[in-house]
Scaffold this motif. Structure first.
Motif, PDB file in Angstrom:
ATOM      1  N   THR A  79       0.835  -1.206   0.000  1.00 59.81           N
ATOM      2  CA  THR A  79       0.000   0.000   0.000  1.00 59.81           C
ATOM      3  C   THR A  79       0.869   1.255   0.000  1.00 59.81           C
ATOM      4  O   THR A  79       0.653   2.180  -0.792  1.00 59.81           O
ATOM      5  CB  THR A  79      -0.924   0.043   1.242  1.00 59.81           C
ATOM      6  OG1 THR A  79      -1.439  -1.246   1.458  1.00 59.81           O
ATOM      7  CG2 THR A  79      -2.056   1.014   1.048  1.00 59.81           C
TER       8      THR A  79
ATOM      9  N   ASN B 190       1.288   3.619  -3.253  1.00 55.51           N
ATOM     10  CA  ASN B 190       0.787   4.973  -3.037  1.00 55.51           C
ATOM     11  C   ASN B 190       1.836   6.008  -3.456  1.00 55.51           C
ATOM     12  O   ASN B 190       1.519   6.985  -4.133  1.00 55.51           O
ATOM     13  CB  ASN B 190       0.444   5.171  -1.554  1.00 55.51           C
ATOM     14  CG  ASN B 190      -1.055   5.225  -1.303  1.00 55.51           C
ATOM     15  OD1 ASN B 190      -1.843   5.012  -2.221  1.00 55.51           O
ATOM     16  ND2 ASN B 190      -1.441   5.490  -0.085  1.00 55.51           N
TER      17      ASN B 190
ATOM     18  N   ILE C  63      -5.836  -1.360  -1.224  1.00 61.54           N
ATOM     19  CA  ILE C  63      -4.763  -0.791  -2.039  1.00 61.54           C
ATOM     20  C   ILE C  63      -5.328   0.054  -3.165  1.00 61.54           C
ATOM     21  O   ILE C  63      -5.015   1.241  -3.290  1.00 61.54           O
ATOM     22  CB  ILE C  63      -3.854  -1.919  -2.573  1.00 61.54           C
ATOM     23  CG1 ILE C  63      -3.224  -2.640  -1.389  1.00 61.54           C
ATOM     24  CG2 ILE C  63      -2.799  -1.352  -3.491  1.00 61.54           C
ATOM     25  CD1 ILE C  63      -2.533  -3.920  -1.747  1.00 61.54           C
TER      26      ILE C  63
ATOM     27  N   ARG D 102      -7.143   3.172  -1.846  1.00 59.24           N
ATOM     28  CA  ARG D 102      -6.290   4.286  -1.430  1.00 59.24           C
ATOM     29  C   ARG D 102      -5.642   4.959  -2.638  1.00 59.24           C
ATOM     30  O   ARG D 102      -5.435   6.167  -2.647  1.00 59.24           O
ATOM     31  CB  ARG D 102      -5.206   3.836  -0.452  1.00 59.24           C
ATOM     32  CG  ARG D 102      -5.679   3.345   0.894  1.00 59.24           C
ATOM     33  CD  ARG D 102      -6.905   4.020   1.402  1.00 59.24           C
ATOM     34  NE  ARG D 102      -6.705   5.425   1.766  1.00 59.24           N
ATOM     35  CZ  ARG D 102      -7.682   6.287   1.999  1.00 59.24           C
ATOM     36  NH1 ARG D 102      -8.944   5.902   1.894  1.00 59.24           N
ATOM     37  NH2 ARG D 102      -7.414   7.529   2.327  1.00 59.24           N
TER      38      ARG D 102
ATOM     39  N   GLY E  20      -0.641   5.504   3.079  1.00 60.62           N
ATOM     40  CA  GLY E  20      -0.464   4.071   2.823  1.00 60.62           C
ATOM     41  C   GLY E  20      -0.057   3.332   4.082  1.00 60.62           C
ATOM     42  O   GLY E  20      -0.610   2.279   4.417  1.00 60.62           O
TER      43      GLY E  20
ATOM     44  N   ASN F 164      -3.044   3.236   6.579  1.00 57.20           N
ATOM     45  CA  ASN F 164      -4.067   2.256   6.232  1.00 57.20           C
ATOM     46  C   ASN F 164      -3.550   0.831   6.372  1.00 57.20           C
ATOM     47  O   ASN F 164      -4.288  -0.061   6.790  1.00 57.20           O
ATOM     48  CB  ASN F 164      -4.597   2.500   4.821  1.00 57.20           C
ATOM     49  CG  ASN F 164      -5.684   3.555   4.817  1.00 57.20           C
ATOM     50  OD1 ASN F 164      -6.816   3.294   5.173  1.00 57.20           O
ATOM     51  ND2 ASN F 164      -5.318   4.780   4.474  1.00 57.20           N
ATOM     52  N   GLY F 165      -2.270   0.639   6.023  1.00 54.93           N
ATOM     53  CA  GLY F 165      -1.667  -0.677   6.209  1.00 54.93           C
ATOM     54  C   GLY F 165      -1.686  -1.074   7.675  1.00 54.93           C
ATOM     55  O   GLY F 165      -2.036  -2.200   8.035  1.00 54.93           O
TER      56      GLY F 165
END
Lengths: 222, 232
Positions: free
Chosen positions: A66, A70, A128, A131, A148, A151-152
């Protein structure tokens, strides 16, 4: 999907760890968690969480993919032709995923075997693409990187909590070590087979969503 | 150039693909050797696991050393003659595409401290979604099963993938693989069957994987019988 909320552009002249940037990291951990609030990436949360170790590796791999994709998409955001942008995003995500797969196969082979098809399926993880579309296409690389990672990590947090619940209740172990003592079994504790099958994860995720929403006073509105 | 023009899109896509392709090729080259080592160690651990050699906590290098010390290997054909070749590097996938008479059959032999010999036969077949494979070890009488190891590529977790679990594999131990001259060892459908010395319980909901195990056992054990007759 409610991913559009966080996609306001960030101004340029900010310090690297400004309050706004830090919110990019911390929001997905709780208030805007990709699994429990955005409800993305549920499938892998059900599939790889029977034990803590594969869940942890999966979380690391997704966080890396991610964040890295990103950044790349954000760097290219002003060059990517609108008509093929989804394909370009997919190409970059796929490249990252194959990189992760190659590294796992070479250095942690047993884990790569356990994750088997799920590594390839990282590419289909909605977090993924979500985002990339909602954030990286409209923001600078540093902000996208934080988004990224955030969120990961939000995904990782839920995955690991679910995996801990499932491994203890389902197998009586944690990271492969026996943690439920023998006297508990003597007193009538039994490994819960429901927790080993994916349906058990559904209950675990449900309970987490319930607790989290009750705490944050979050309610679905029409 | 206009960002929306067709030419720009094509040029952009080409450049992205080239960059990604070169990057992946480079990483693949860099990690290739480690991956091959992992595969080799896995195969050696499986062969050792078929004779229940304790490997828990051993590193890859230790496993390779143990393998070299305790396992001997030969290559035979279905007529029972020994043939030239390196047993370990034979790819069963390719061999199984040939007719039985032309196959090179690897045979691994393990001798324990007391000199008792165990014969380890590799097997390969098809499950429901993809290939399954494994190793079976026979005691010196060339009939009694000492241990088995199964593995698979894409069988369903909780169903077909159960063939890798100890409860399934341990059922084979002590069973007879031969009924007279014929190979006779079968996985039955589901659990709770009336079992005899040639049958084991199957996996409920994974009958096709069980059938795959059956045909793999029958076909691959059969090919060695001529050689075993000469040994006896």
């Amino acid at each position: 999907m409610s991913t559009e909320v966080a996609s306001k552009p960030i101004k340029t002249s900010e310090p690297l760890f400004s309050k706004k940037n830090m919110r990019l990291l911390s929001d997905p951990l709780n208030e805007n968690n990709p699994i429990t609030v955005q409800v993305l990436g549920i499938c892998s949360a059900l599939a790889v969480t029977a034990q803590v170790k594969p869940a942890f590796i999966m979380a690391l791999a997704v966080t890396f993919v991610t964040a890295a994709s990103n950044v790349f998409i954000s760097l290219l955001r002003n060059l990517i032709p609108g008509n093929i942008r989804i394909i370009v995003q997919l190409t970059i995500v796929a490249t990252m995923v194959i990189l992760v797969d190659l590294v796992l196969k070479a250095y942690v082979y047993d884990v790569s075997k356990q994750l088997s098809v799920f590594v390839g399926l990282i590419i289909t993880n909605c977090i993924i693409m979500g985002r990339l579309e909602a954030f990286a296409m409209g923001n600078k690389p540093w902000a996208s990187f934080l988004d990224g990672i955030g969120n990961g990590l939000g995904y990782a947090a839920i995955l690991i909590i679910v995996a801990i619940m499932r491994e203890i209740l389902g197998s009586g172990t944690l990271l492969g070590y026996q943690v439920v003592p023998q006297f508990m079994y003597d007193a009538g504790f039994a490994n819960n087979n429901l927790m080993v099958v994916p349906a058990g994860a559904l209950f675990a995720v449900g309970i987490i969503i319930w607790v989290q929403r009750a705490q944050n006073k979050y309610y679905e509105t029409e | 150039m206009q960002r929306d023009s067709k030419v720009y899109s094509i040029v952009f896509a080409t450049v992205i693909c080239l960059v990604c392709g070169v990057l992946l090729a480079a990483v693949n080259e860099a990690t290739k050797d480690d991956y091959k080592t992992n595969l080799r160690v896995e195969k050696k651990s499986n062969i050792l696991a078929a004779v229940k050699y304790p490997l828990a906590g051993k590193t890859g290098a230790e496993i390779e050393k143990i393998y070299d010390e305790v396992i001997a290997a030969t290559v035979i054909n279905s007529k029972g003659e020994e043939v030239e070749g390196d047993a370990f590097s034979i790819a069963l996938k390719a061999e199984k595409k040939k007719p039985v008479e032309e196959r090179s059959l690897p045979l691994f032999v393990y001798a324990n401290e007391t000199g008792e010999k165990f014969y380890i036969l590799p097997m390969r077949g098809n499950g429901l979604w993809g290939p399954i494979w494994g190793y079976i070890s026979l005691k010196q009488d060339l009939n009694t099963i000492y241990g088995v190891v199964f593995d698979h590529e894409t069988e369903t977790p909780g169903l077909g993938a159960e063939i890798t679990k100890p409860w399934f594999q341990e059922q084979f131990e002590g069973k007879s693989s031969l009924n007279g001259e014929k190979v006779d060892i079968v996985v039955l459908k589901g659990k709770g069957n009336q079992l005899n010395e040639h049958s084991v319980d199957g996996i409920s909901g994974a009958t096709i994987t069980g059938n795959g195990v059956n045909s793999m056992l029958a076909e691959d054990l059969n090919a060695y019988q001529n050689y075993f007759k000469k040994l006896n």
